[in-house]
Design a protein around this motif. Structure first.
Motif, PDB file in Angstrom:
ATOM      1  N   ARG A 145       0.833  -1.202   0.000  1.00 60.29           N
ATOM      2  CA  ARG A 145       0.000   0.000   0.000  1.00 60.29           C
ATOM      3  C   ARG A 145       0.870   1.256   0.000  1.00 60.29           C
ATOM      4  O   ARG A 145       0.581   2.232  -0.712  1.00 60.29           O
ATOM      5  N   ARG A 146       1.910   1.232   0.788  1.00 60.05           N
ATOM      6  CA  ARG A 146       2.790   2.398   0.855  1.00 60.05           C
ATOM      7  C   ARG A 146       3.481   2.641  -0.481  1.00 60.05           C
ATOM      8  O   ARG A 146       3.634   3.788  -0.918  1.00 60.05           O
ATOM      9  N   ASP A 149       1.199   4.305  -2.781  1.00 63.57           N
ATOM     10  CA  ASP A 149       0.991   5.697  -2.398  1.00 63.57           C
ATOM     11  C   ASP A 149       2.229   6.560  -2.610  1.00 63.57           C
ATOM     12  O   ASP A 149       2.223   7.750  -2.254  1.00 63.57           O
TER      13      ASP A 149
END
Length: 312
Positions: A145-146, A149
């Motif tokens: 997820r990071r 992002d």
């Protein structure tokens, strides 16, 4: 043109800062005063967003070629020039850029047990007040997820430890004779012999470097309510600090960081349960690493903690 003759290009939390400091003392070598200029991580300006603190780090990138060459302009005429940016191994595009601009460069790669490297990476960001996730295994699980992002390389705890695929790509660009593979434990356990290996690889006089300084050692930071508040303030600063001049950022940041790192004590070590949870992420890649390099790394499948002494 002033460009490096050699790079310490991998990996974070494996002694690259200590190696940079040690090699800087050799009279036939000149290392950039800026450690980790990160020039080859982008083709132009670095991104403007990312995880906590990334925007400020991006502002520190030496991304203009004239500025990068200026880092090596003061070098004595006969000195070999080098720099240490440990993200170059992980970033395959950076490898390609180095190949295009400095195809004859010599490359020093320092590898560390990938589980211990990941834990040390997480500890570093936790102690800096930037890592919001107090559980190491959970922080690793957040990586995908990071990454989506746009969080910077240093947050990719697992990805940076997939050395097999990184070296597989590197060795399609450079000859094996241009690459020196070292282990973190080599520098830790046999510093003088390891530095002589590096000097011999670079073609400069051996026997001149007799110590590796401890550099960039992460302090102990307890998980307390007071520290939780300090970390929250530091993360807020990490998100908005790039809007302020560096002097203002430093004036505010340093006292907060000193307060967070005020305690003394043993740093938390990875537990057997955490190791067992993370190790499967690396098993297949360790096999690839052995295949690509012809060297033995299977001890990482059962090894205990590689204690932090440098870049910890």
């Amino acid at each position: 043109m002033s460009l490096p003759d050699f790079f310490v290009l991998g990996v974070p939390k494996a002694g690259t800062t200590a190696m940079h400091a040690a090699l800087s003392r050799h009279p036939e070598l000149y290392l950039s005063r800026v450690k980790e200029p990160k020039f080859f991580l982008s083709d132009g300006p670095p991104p403007a967003r990312g995880g906590p603190g990334d925007a400020q780090t991006y502002q520190e990138h030496v991304w203009r070629r004239t500025d990068y060459e200026a880092l090596f302009a003061p070098a004595p005429a006969e000195a070999l020039c080098g720099e240490a940016t440990p993200f170059y191994l992980y970033d395959l595009d950076a490898q390609n850029r180095i190949r295009r601009l400095v195809p004859k460069a010599k490359l020093i790669v320092m590898l560390r047990n990938p589980v211990d490297r990941a834990h040390s990476n997480w500890t570093h960001l936790w102690a800096a007040g930037l890592e919001p996730e107090r559980d190491f295994v959970r922080a690793c699980a957040l990586e995908e997820r990071r990454r989506a992002d746009g969080w910077a390389h240093f947050w990719h705890y697992v990805g940076q430890g997939l050395y097999g695929r990184q070296l597989e790509h590197l060795l399609t660009l450079f000859g094996r004779e241009q690459v020196l593979l070292l282990r973190y434990r080599d520098l830790r356990d046999s510093p003088v012999r390891t530095l002589d290996r590096v000097c011999d690889f670079l073609g400069v006089q051996t026997g001149l470097l007799d110590a590796v300084p401890s550099e960039n050692v992460t302090p102990y930071v307890a998980d307390t309510l007071v520290n939780a508040g300090l970390r929250a303030v530091l993360r807020t600063g990490g998100r908005i600090g790039h809007h302020f001049p560096p002097r203002v950022r430093t004036t505010v940041h340093k006292p907060l960081l000193r307060a967070l790192q005020r305690q003394r004590g043993g740093r938390p070590t990875i537990t057997p349960a955490q190791r067992a949870a993370i190790l499967p992420s690396f098993v297949e890649d360790i096999a690839l690493l052995e295949q690509v390099t012809g060297e033995f790394y299977a001890d990482w499948l059962t090894a205990g903690l590689e204690q932090d002494l440098f870049d910890a």
